[in-house]
Design a protein around this motif. Structure first.
Motif, PDB file in Angstrom:
ATOM      1  N   GLU A   8       0.847  -1.185   0.000  1.00  0.00           N
ATOM      2  CA  GLU A   8       0.000   0.000   0.000  1.00  0.00           C
ATOM      3  C   GLU A   8       0.886   1.239   0.000  1.00  0.00           C
ATOM      4  OE1 GLU A   8      -3.548   0.230   2.602  1.00  0.00           O
ATOM      5  OE2 GLU A   8      -2.618   2.093   3.347  1.00  0.00           O
ATOM      6  N   LEU A   9       0.642   2.134  -0.950  1.00  0.00           N
ATOM      7  CA  LEU A   9       1.461   3.332  -1.082  1.00  0.00           C
ATOM      8  C   LEU A   9       0.771   4.565  -0.515  1.00  0.00           C
ATOM      9  CD1 LEU A   9       2.711   2.750  -4.736  1.00  0.00           C
ATOM     10  CD2 LEU A   9       3.897   2.193  -2.612  1.00  0.00           C
ATOM     11  N   VAL A  10      -0.482   4.754  -0.903  1.00  0.00           N
ATOM     12  CA  VAL A  10      -1.216   5.956  -0.515  1.00  0.00           C
ATOM     13  C   VAL A  10      -2.605   5.553  -0.043  1.00  0.00           C
ATOM     14  CG1 VAL A  10      -1.999   8.251  -1.242  1.00  0.00           C
ATOM     15  CG2 VAL A  10       0.010   7.237  -2.322  1.00  0.00           C
ATOM     16  N   ARG A  11      -3.058   6.183   1.035  1.00  0.00           N
ATOM     17  CA  ARG A  11      -4.428   5.969   1.509  1.00  0.00           C
ATOM     18  C   ARG A  11      -5.041   7.326   1.872  1.00  0.00           C
ATOM     19  NH1 ARG A  11      -7.714   1.914   3.876  1.00  0.00           N
ATOM     20  NH2 ARG A  11      -6.032   0.387   3.608  1.00  0.00           N
ATOM     21  N   LEU A  12      -6.174   7.628   1.257  1.00  0.00           N
ATOM     22  CA  LEU A  12      -6.938   8.820   1.580  1.00  0.00           C
ATOM     23  C   LEU A  12      -8.219   8.378   2.273  1.00  0.00           C
ATOM     24  CD1 LEU A  12      -5.253   9.441  -1.139  1.00  0.00           C
ATOM     25  CD2 LEU A  12      -6.766  11.413  -1.356  1.00  0.00           C
ATOM     26  N   THR A  13      -8.486   8.940   3.439  1.00  0.00           N
ATOM     27  CA  THR A  13      -9.667   8.584   4.210  1.00  0.00           C
ATOM     28  C   THR A  13     -10.421   9.858   4.582  1.00  0.00           C
ATOM     29  OG1 THR A  13      -8.455   6.709   5.164  1.00  0.00           O
ATOM     30  CG2 THR A  13     -10.534   7.329   6.215  1.00  0.00           C
ATOM     31  N   GLY A  14     -11.598  10.035   3.979  1.00  0.00           N
ATOM     32  CA  GLY A  14     -12.409  11.209   4.262  1.00  0.00           C
ATOM     33  C   GLY A  14     -11.701  12.522   3.988  1.00  0.00           C
ATOM     34  N   HIS A  38      -2.181   0.941  -4.364  1.00  0.00           N
ATOM     35  CA  HIS A  38      -1.137  -0.062  -4.176  1.00  0.00           C
ATOM     36  C   HIS A  38      -0.156  -0.031  -5.353  1.00  0.00           C
ATOM     37  CE1 HIS A  38      -4.380  -1.634  -1.581  1.00  0.00           C
ATOM     38  NE2 HIS A  38      -3.407  -2.179  -0.864  1.00  0.00           N
ATOM     39  N   GLY A  39       1.013  -0.564  -5.137  1.00  0.00           N
ATOM     40  CA  GLY A  39       1.974  -0.687  -6.216  1.00  0.00           C
ATOM     41  C   GLY A  39       1.387  -1.478  -7.385  1.00  0.00           C
ATOM     42  N   GLY A  40       1.593  -0.988  -8.602  1.00  0.00           N
ATOM     43  CA  GLY A  40       1.078  -1.659  -9.793  1.00  0.00           C
ATOM     44  C   GLY A  40      -0.326  -1.271 -10.176  1.00  0.00           C
ATOM     45  N   ASP A  41      -1.023  -0.508  -9.340  1.00  0.00           N
ATOM     46  CA  ASP A  41      -2.366  -0.039  -9.691  1.00  0.00           C
ATOM     47  C   ASP A  41      -2.318   0.880 -10.904  1.00  0.00           C
ATOM     48  OD1 ASP A  41      -3.910  -1.285  -7.770  1.00  0.00           O
ATOM     49  OD2 ASP A  41      -4.002   0.442  -6.407  1.00  0.00           O
ATOM     50  N   GLU A  72      -2.321   9.319   3.982  1.00  0.00           N
ATOM     51  CA  GLU A  72      -1.129   8.611   4.433  1.00  0.00           C
ATOM     52  C   GLU A  72      -0.257   8.225   3.248  1.00  0.00           C
ATOM     53  OE1 GLU A  72      -2.070   5.800   8.027  1.00  0.00           O
ATOM     54  OE2 GLU A  72      -3.816   5.818   6.690  1.00  0.00           O
ATOM     55  N   TRP A  73       1.027   8.463   3.374  1.00  0.00           N
ATOM     56  CA  TRP A  73       2.015   8.041   2.386  1.00  0.00           C
ATOM     57  C   TRP A  73       2.872   6.964   3.032  1.00  0.00           C
ATOM     58  CZ3 TRP A  73       3.274   8.518  -2.647  1.00  0.00           C
ATOM     59  CH2 TRP A  73       4.544   8.084  -3.025  1.00  0.00           C
ATOM     60  N   MET A  74       2.801   5.747   2.485  1.00  0.00           N
ATOM     61  CA  MET A  74       3.542   4.614   3.045  1.00  0.00           C
ATOM     62  C   MET A  74       3.280   4.495   4.548  1.00  0.00           C
ATOM     63  SD  MET A  74       5.233   3.203   0.469  1.00  0.00           S
ATOM     64  CE  MET A  74       6.601   2.310   1.199  1.00  0.00           C
ATOM     65  N   SER A 201       7.515  -1.301 -14.424  1.00  0.00           N
ATOM     66  CA  SER A 201       8.360  -0.829 -13.322  1.00  0.00           C
ATOM     67  C   SER A 201       7.716  -1.053 -11.962  1.00  0.00           C
ATOM     68  CB  SER A 201       8.661   0.659 -13.505  1.00  0.00           C
ATOM     69  OG  SER A 201       7.490   1.431 -13.348  1.00  0.00           O
ATOM     70  N   GLY A 202       6.449  -1.496 -11.944  1.00  0.00           N
ATOM     71  CA  GLY A 202       5.757  -1.726 -10.690  1.00  0.00           C
ATOM     72  C   GLY A 202       5.207  -0.478 -10.036  1.00  0.00           C
ATOM     73  N   ALA A 203       5.226   0.653 -10.774  1.00  0.00           N
ATOM     74  CA  ALA A 203       4.710   1.901 -10.214  1.00  0.00           C
ATOM     75  C   ALA A 203       3.189   1.927 -10.284  1.00  0.00           C
ATOM     76  CB  ALA A 203       5.276   3.097 -10.986  1.00  0.00           C
ATOM     77  N   ALA A 204       2.580   2.650  -9.356  1.00  0.00           N
ATOM     78  CA  ALA A 204       1.153   2.933  -9.445  1.00  0.00           C
ATOM     79  C   ALA A 204       0.974   4.125 -10.375  1.00  0.00           C
ATOM     80  CB  ALA A 204       0.575   3.248  -8.074  1.00  0.00           C
ATOM     81  N   LEU A 205       0.009   4.033 -11.281  1.00  0.00           N
ATOM     82  CA  LEU A 205      -0.281   5.111 -12.229  1.00  0.00           C
ATOM     83  C   LEU A 205      -1.668   5.651 -11.929  1.00  0.00           C
ATOM     84  CD1 LEU A 205       0.154   6.794 -14.810  1.00  0.00           C
ATOM     85  CD2 LEU A 205      -0.634   4.805 -16.134  1.00  0.00           C
ATOM     86  N   ILE A 206      -1.754   6.955 -11.689  1.00  0.00           N
ATOM     87  CA  ILE A 206      -3.033   7.617 -11.456  1.00  0.00           C
ATOM     88  C   ILE A 206      -3.219   8.661 -12.544  1.00  0.00           C
ATOM     89  CG2 ILE A 206      -4.458   8.941  -9.838  1.00  0.00           C
ATOM     90  CD1 ILE A 206      -2.697   7.841  -7.582  1.00  0.00           C
TER      91      ILE A 206
END
Length: 236
Positions: A8-14, A38-41, A72-74, A201-206
């Motif tokens: 899990e890389l980033v989590r936004l809650t509310g 998550h990584g690879g998303d 949250e970051w990492m 590369s296993g990066a998450a792409l948004i």
């Protein structure tokens, strides 16, 4: 044994973002954004102008902070990060791809991609030209290393921008209207390339866009509306 779950890389809650207007009134841009990355998303976020896409991008890129909720970051609440710590994360772990490319016109394609590596250390710094050349080869521009942006097509310029964003192997790539300055066919090719290289590369792409067709390539899709993210049908 199968591979374990991606980190899990980033989590936004509310998460919300409110700004104060010149007349001292509050304007709520984002109100209750929930998102886990998550990584690879590959996540596609669609929204019309004025829905808060740029505000969300700034939060995800640690350029701004929520006024309420938790980002949250990492696993670390970004509100506990100093400005310097946030800047180091941006430089090392977040890659940005913009609509207008933002290449430096006086530099060659290779020099543009080398630029982020000037802040690297050790082997990454001393091997920076080779690493940049390999990344440009990966996006199909091995023959254009010495070309300046004004001598490249729009699609080639965006490929340079993708190589620059990915050259430090970021954990998260944020693409802001990445095909907005391209024709439909070139835009589709660029999105496929961006998805492929990020996934390799296993990066998450948004990807944040107003165009549902651009978001369609994503494996998770959302619409940004009324200050919150609403899941769309899963990608086929």
């Amino acid at each position: 044994m199968g591979a374990g779950p991606a980190a899990e890389l980033v989590r936004l809650t509310g998460v919300g973002r409110t700004v104060v207007l010149p007349d001292d009134e509050d304007l709520t841009i984002l109100s209750a954004v929930d998102l886990t990355v998550h990584g690879g998303d590959h996540i596609g976020i669609v929204g019309r102008s004025g829905t808060g896409k740029s505000t969300l991008l700034n939060l995800l890129g640690l350029l701004d902070r929520p006024t309420h909720g938790t980002l949250e970051w990492m696993g670390q609440d970004v509100r506990t990060l100093s400005g310097g710590a946030a800047a180091r994360i941006r430089g090392r772990d977040i890659g940005f791809v913009f609509q207008q490319f933002n290449l430096l016109p006086g530099l060659s394609a290779l020099e543009n991609v080398v630029a982020p590596l000037m802040y690297a250390t050790g082997r990454e710094f001393w091997s920076r030209r080779r690493i940049a050349a390999e990344m440009l080869e990966r996006v199909g521009l091995s023959e254009r290393l010495d070309s300046r942006p004004q001598h490249l097509s729009g699609g080639e310029q965006q490929r340079v921008a993708i190589a620059r964003a990915l050259v430090r192997a970021p954990r998260v790539v944020l693409a802001d209207e990445p095909t907005g300055a391209l024709d439909v066919e070139t835009g589709a090719q660029v999105m496929t390339l961006l998805d492929d290289v990020s996934r390799d590369s296993g990066a998450a792409l948004i990807t944040i866009t107003h165009d549902p067709g651009v978001a369609a390539i994503a494996r998770r899709r959302y619409r940004l509306e009324h200050g919150a993210l609403h899941p769309l049908d899963a990608a086929a």
